[in-house]
Design a protein around this motif. Sequence first.
Motif, PDB file in Angstrom:
ATOM      1  N   GLY A   1       0.752  -1.184   0.070  1.00 29.75           N
ATOM      2  CA  GLY A   1      -0.110   0.051  -0.058  1.00 29.75           C
ATOM      3  C   GLY A   1       1.105   1.194  -0.055  1.00 29.75           C
ATOM      4  N   VAL A   2       1.879   1.314   0.779  1.00 31.89           N
ATOM      5  CA  VAL A   2       2.663   2.526   0.766  1.00 31.89           C
ATOM      6  C   VAL A   2       3.417   2.592  -0.444  1.00 31.89           C
ATOM      7  CG1 VAL A   2       4.746   3.532   1.989  1.00 31.89           C
ATOM      8  CG2 VAL A   2       3.047   2.358   3.357  1.00 31.89           C
TER       9      VAL A   2
ATOM     10  N   LEU B   1      -5.922   5.305   1.971  1.00 30.33           N
ATOM     11  CA  LEU B   1      -5.881   6.076   3.459  1.00 30.33           C
ATOM     12  C   LEU B   1      -4.182   6.580   3.405  1.00 30.33           C
ATOM     13  CD1 LEU B   1      -7.540   3.917   6.027  1.00 30.33           C
ATOM     14  CD2 LEU B   1      -8.519   5.728   4.708  1.00 30.33           C
ATOM     15  N   LEU B   2      -3.395   5.698   2.866  1.00 31.36           N
ATOM     16  CA  LEU B   2      -2.000   6.162   2.992  1.00 31.36           C
ATOM     17  C   LEU B   2      -1.494   7.148   1.838  1.00 31.36           C
ATOM     18  CD1 LEU B   2      -0.409   2.365   3.246  1.00 31.36           C
ATOM     19  CD2 LEU B   2      -0.289   4.285   5.020  1.00 31.36           C
ATOM     20  N   SER B   3      -2.411   6.830   0.906  1.00 30.40           N
ATOM     21  CA  SER B   3      -2.083   8.092  -0.242  1.00 30.40           C
ATOM     22  C   SER B   3      -2.543   9.729   0.358  1.00 30.40           C
ATOM     23  CB  SER B   3      -2.912   7.553  -1.719  1.00 30.40           C
ATOM     24  OG  SER B   3      -2.831   8.777  -2.443  1.00 30.40           O
ATOM     25  N   SER B   4      -3.803   9.416   0.884  1.00 24.87           N
ATOM     26  CA  SER B   4      -4.047  10.769   1.499  1.00 24.87           C
ATOM     27  C   SER B   4      -3.169  11.112   2.710  1.00 24.87           C
ATOM     28  CB  SER B   4      -5.638  10.679   1.788  1.00 24.87           C
ATOM     29  OG  SER B   4      -5.768  10.787   3.189  1.00 24.87           O
ATOM     30  N   ALA B   5      -2.734  10.356   3.142  1.00 26.03           N
ATOM     31  CA  ALA B   5      -1.843  10.695   4.531  1.00 26.03           C
ATOM     32  C   ALA B   5      -0.371  11.264   3.702  1.00 26.03           C
ATOM     33  CB  ALA B   5      -1.401   9.664   5.382  1.00 26.03           C
ATOM     34  N   ILE B   6      -0.004  10.625   2.732  1.00 23.76           N
ATOM     35  CA  ILE B   6       1.084  11.198   2.156  1.00 23.76           C
ATOM     36  C   ILE B   6       1.070  12.553   1.443  1.00 23.76           C
ATOM     37  CG2 ILE B   6       2.698  10.761   0.062  1.00 23.76           C
ATOM     38  CD1 ILE B   6       2.653   7.788   0.674  1.00 23.76           C
ATOM     39  N   LYS B   7      -0.136  12.762   0.849  1.00 23.68           N
ATOM     40  CA  LYS B   7      -0.494  14.063   0.391  1.00 23.68           C
ATOM     41  C   LYS B   7      -0.587  15.152   1.410  1.00 23.68           C
ATOM     42  CE  LYS B   7      -2.668  12.441  -3.946  1.00 23.68           C
ATOM     43  NZ  LYS B   7      -1.316  12.662  -4.835  1.00 23.68           N
ATOM     44  N   GLY B   8      -0.821  14.702   2.537  1.00 23.34           N
ATOM     45  CA  GLY B   8      -0.954  15.635   3.646  1.00 23.34           C
ATOM     46  C   GLY B   8       0.461  15.979   4.268  1.00 23.34           C
ATOM     47  N   VAL B   9       1.494  15.327   4.112  1.00 25.85           N
ATOM     48  CA  VAL B   9       2.910  15.748   4.403  1.00 25.85           C
ATOM     49  C   VAL B   9       3.252  17.123   3.777  1.00 25.85           C
ATOM     50  CG1 VAL B   9       5.138  15.007   4.253  1.00 25.85           C
ATOM     51  CG2 VAL B   9       3.393  13.247   4.532  1.00 25.85           C
TER      52      VAL B   9
ATOM     53  N   PRO C   1       7.974   8.700   9.033  1.00 21.89           N
ATOM     54  CA  PRO C   1       7.598   9.273  10.393  1.00 21.89           C
ATOM     55  C   PRO C   1       6.373  10.138  10.341  1.00 21.89           C
ATOM     56  CG  PRO C   1       9.901   9.706   9.925  1.00 21.89           C
ATOM     57  CD  PRO C   1       9.191   9.143   8.616  1.00 21.89           C
ATOM     58  N   GLN C   2       6.089  10.793   9.451  1.00 22.38           N
ATOM     59  CA  GLN C   2       4.915  11.691   9.244  1.00 22.38           C
ATOM     60  C   GLN C   2       3.543  10.870   9.068  1.00 22.38           C
ATOM     61  OE1 GLN C   2       5.182  15.689   8.185  1.00 22.38           O
ATOM     62  NE2 GLN C   2       7.196  15.295   7.264  1.00 22.38           N
ATOM     63  N   ILE C   3       3.676   9.716   8.609  1.00 27.32           N
ATOM     64  CA  ILE C   3       2.458   8.967   8.052  1.00 27.32           C
ATOM     65  C   ILE C   3       2.143   7.783   9.204  1.00 27.32           C
ATOM     66  CG2 ILE C   3       2.361   9.706   5.981  1.00 27.32           C
ATOM     67  CD1 ILE C   3       3.211   6.972   4.885  1.00 27.32           C
ATOM     68  N   LYS C   4       2.968   7.703  10.096  1.00 28.96           N
ATOM     69  CA  LYS C   4       3.058   6.625  10.876  1.00 28.96           C
ATOM     70  C   LYS C   4       1.770   6.440  11.669  1.00 28.96           C
ATOM     71  CE  LYS C   4       5.351   5.682  15.062  1.00 28.96           C
ATOM     72  NZ  LYS C   4       5.981   6.197  16.207  1.00 28.96           N
ATOM     73  N   GLY C   5       1.026   7.185  11.848  1.00 29.61           N
ATOM     74  CA  GLY C   5      -0.307   7.196  12.682  1.00 29.61           C
ATOM     75  C   GLY C   5      -1.332   6.444  11.445  1.00 29.61           C
ATOM     76  N   THR C   6      -1.288   6.791  10.332  1.00 29.96           N
ATOM     77  CA  THR C   6      -2.027   6.175   9.425  1.00 29.96           C
ATOM     78  C   THR C   6      -1.717   4.581   9.084  1.00 29.96           C
ATOM     79  OG1 THR C   6      -2.395   8.137   8.348  1.00 29.96           O
ATOM     80  CG2 THR C   6      -3.095   6.516   6.846  1.00 29.96           C
ATOM     81  N   ILE C   7      -0.372   4.442   9.061  1.00 30.59           N
ATOM     82  CA  ILE C   7       0.268   3.139   8.858  1.00 30.59           C
ATOM     83  C   ILE C   7      -0.253   2.455  10.094  1.00 30.59           C
ATOM     84  CG2 ILE C   7       2.205   1.771   9.113  1.00 30.59           C
ATOM     85  CD1 ILE C   7       3.696   3.922   7.654  1.00 30.59           C
ATOM     86  N   ILE C   8      -0.354   2.607  11.204  1.00 30.39           N
ATOM     87  CA  ILE C   8      -0.885   1.771  12.339  1.00 30.39           C
ATOM     88  C   ILE C   8      -2.338   1.681  12.226  1.00 30.39           C
ATOM     89  CG2 ILE C   8      -1.107   1.638  14.889  1.00 30.39           C
ATOM     90  CD1 ILE C   8       1.434   3.420  14.909  1.00 30.39           C
ATOM     91  N   THR C   9      -3.243   2.819  11.892  1.00 26.58           N
ATOM     92  CA  THR C   9      -4.495   2.524  11.607  1.00 26.58           C
ATOM     93  C   THR C   9      -4.939   1.392  10.651  1.00 26.58           C
ATOM     94  OG1 THR C   9      -4.812   4.660  11.929  1.00 26.58           O
ATOM     95  CG2 THR C   9      -6.933   3.700  11.005  1.00 26.58           C
ATOM     96  N   VAL C  10      -4.257   1.536   9.425  1.00 28.57           N
ATOM     97  CA  VAL C  10      -4.439   0.517   8.471  1.00 28.57           C
ATOM     98  C   VAL C  10      -4.146  -0.970   8.761  1.00 28.57           C
ATOM     99  CG1 VAL C  10      -3.636  -0.020   6.239  1.00 28.57           C
ATOM    100  CG2 VAL C  10      -3.973   2.156   6.489  1.00 28.57           C
ATOM    101  N   PHE C  11      -3.016  -1.011   9.679  1.00 29.93           N
ATOM    102  CA  PHE C  11      -2.456  -2.149   9.860  1.00 29.93           C
ATOM    103  C   PHE C  11      -3.371  -2.840  10.763  1.00 29.93           C
ATOM    104  CE2 PHE C  11       0.115  -5.007  12.651  1.00 29.93           C
ATOM    105  CZ  PHE C  11       1.187  -5.593  11.817  1.00 29.93           C
ATOM    106  N   ILE C  12      -3.900  -2.105  11.920  1.00 31.70           N
ATOM    107  CA  ILE C  12      -4.825  -2.679  13.003  1.00 31.70           C
ATOM    108  C   ILE C  12      -6.224  -3.124  12.160  1.00 31.70           C
ATOM    109  CG2 ILE C  12      -6.213  -1.953  14.831  1.00 31.70           C
ATOM    110  CD1 ILE C  12      -3.486  -2.284  15.531  1.00 31.70           C
ATOM    111  N   THR C  13      -6.651  -2.215  11.213  1.00 30.75           N
ATOM    112  CA  THR C  13      -7.813  -2.573  10.441  1.00 30.75           C
ATOM    113  C   THR C  13      -7.657  -3.963   9.870  1.00 30.75           C
ATOM    114  OG1 THR C  13      -8.202  -0.117  10.214  1.00 30.75           O
ATOM    115  CG2 THR C  13      -9.638  -1.901   8.725  1.00 30.75           C
TER     116      THR C  13
END
Lengths: 304, 381
Positions: free
Chosen positions: B174-175, B265-273, B298-310
């Motif tokens: 995904g990343v 989800l990751l793409s939208s996080a990356i665009k937010g960096v 490091p800046q998208i770590k939160g989203t990575i964890i969210t996706v991982f848990i889901t």
Amino acid sequence: MSTTSANVTTATVEKKPSRRRRMSDGRPRSIFAIVVMVLLCLLWTMPTLGLLVTSFRTREDAASTGWWSALLNPITANWTTANYSGVFEGQDMGTGFINSLVVAIPATVIPIMFAAFAAYAFSFMDFRGKDLLFVSIVAVMVVPIQVAFAPMLDILGPRGLGISGQYISVWLLHTGFGMPLAIYTIRNYMATLPRTVIESAKIDGATHFQTFWKLIVPMSVPVIAAFAILQFLWVWNDLLIAKLFLNSGNATVIVQLQQLLGTQGQGAELLTAGAFVSMVLPMAVFFALQRYFVRGLTSGAVKG
Amino acid sequence: MTARSVETTSGPDPTESREISAPRGADPVKLGIGIVGMVAVAWLVGNLFLAFAYYPEWFANSKILIGALALVAGVGGAYLFFLFLNMAVEGLPERMSEKATPYAYLFPGFGAIALMLLYPTIQTINYSFANADSTEYVGLQNYQDIFGSQEFRDSILNNVLWLLIVPAVTVAIGVVVAVLADKLTPQGEKIAKSVIFAPMAISFVGASAIWLLVYAFDTTGLLNAIWAAFGGDPVAWLNTSTARLNSILMMVILIWLQVGFAMILLSSAIKGVPEDTIEAARIDGATELQIFWQVVIPQIKGTIITVFITVLILVLKVFDIVYVLTNGNFKSNVIANLFFNRLFADDQAGQAAAIVVILLIAVLPVLWYQVRHFREEEAGR
């Protein structure tokens, strides 16, 4: 040889941006990204393409050669639509399709009604136990639905209400199972709405019920649409609940497809056509409403 | 929009009334109508829904008519129910009314959760200490039986493999897809994302049918064709338990289905960096790879964890793919499939319940993490 490989690795290319071609918006063009993405897209579509091609092949052809050989020699291959007519006539998938619709639409809409009210309370009201109750929603989202099967079969089955096998039992179960995620998602969106809007409505004398319908529901349309798409896909594609709680006359396309998957020899050619029939509607919904879905998904989850 | 809604308002203003007049007292008529209305709506809708099940001939045996009526009665009934509920609450004395409204709004949703998730959880724990048809308590016998069975231990091992492989690989791909898609033209990015995201609309059963054509045991299978190109003989892939190959091949299906979700989800996080953090690193002479690992990740770590848990939660309950492709044979069983077979094929309700309890215990750490993560997020809101 060495020059081509150097062009392919991003790191090398990025060091000399001046010599690279640029895209219309001024960003440097990345050959590496293009190559990898084209390969990934091919890899991702290949299996589905195989299913589509196979669904139009005769049983003899499909059993003797791979689907790609039909695609490479399209003129000599035997094409047929018999699998599709067989799926509708022999397997009665038309009825299954209607069953799926009758199951999925109420099971999508009804939980949203209940969830939106609860989400409103969590977003705009203060009450005792609010924190604890919401945390319990977060917790319940993780509970596997398997816990519900035996107890709910007791309640809904012949030992209880005797409605197991009918649509209502499935509507009920999907309403319950979808509820935690529905409340959670809708509440997370509502929490981003400006609280001043609610305050001013309150000062103008609007009751909570009026504020909910006239202000908050219209403002929450994006998240409601996103959850509706997710719930529709989930209910349509569900195997477990439909298999356990619907009788054979009410079976959905997914249950019919699962039964086809067990078929060997005669009738095995119907599997591919059946699989495609079961995919058409969710695919159409998904592509038509993808924009809302993506917006809802990303607005809810990517914050923290 | 606000102005018109104000004019239709009935009853005293809740904020002003406190200062000017005495608090509004009870309104027994409103309260009465509300309660009677609620009961009547619940009774009518409940009976209508039961009639769909008991007397389909009343509705000309028409599935479409029943579905349409259910939709109208469900939505309309819920609306009327909340209307009367609201009326009843407003009929209470003002102080009580303000306190009761939130609970009234929560009641139907929580009622559904209590009936279909909380009660069954307790009942399942209860059943796990009872015999095969839940008529007599047998203590810890079920737990001894399942832990003593080789099949259960195999299933646990397989589930652990699924948990170790699927979420990590899904997030990794995904990343990669999100980062590379970001480097394409807007048009190319849109098409590429749609293609990768599309399997999300496909059911697990449909996906199994699709991949059955890849994994077919003879030369008509794509994997065997590739294998043959390297000089191999056709292999019955899904029957091959060496190195848990069949399990891994089934994991591929789930990864194929889920990467799109991760990518979105990751793409939208990356665009937010923020662009300036990347620009700053670039000026400092960092390579693209260094920027990716030390600035973007490091800046998208939160989203990575969210996706991982889901994905992790999804994998814990994986059932459909295994059920339709191998039904747990050839050492490919997983907990959810073992549960299904114990409950329905073997009629061992007690053991099945014990398996679910194990599953529940397995999700507890995830649950704890979810709650903690949620609290942190709320604190930062």
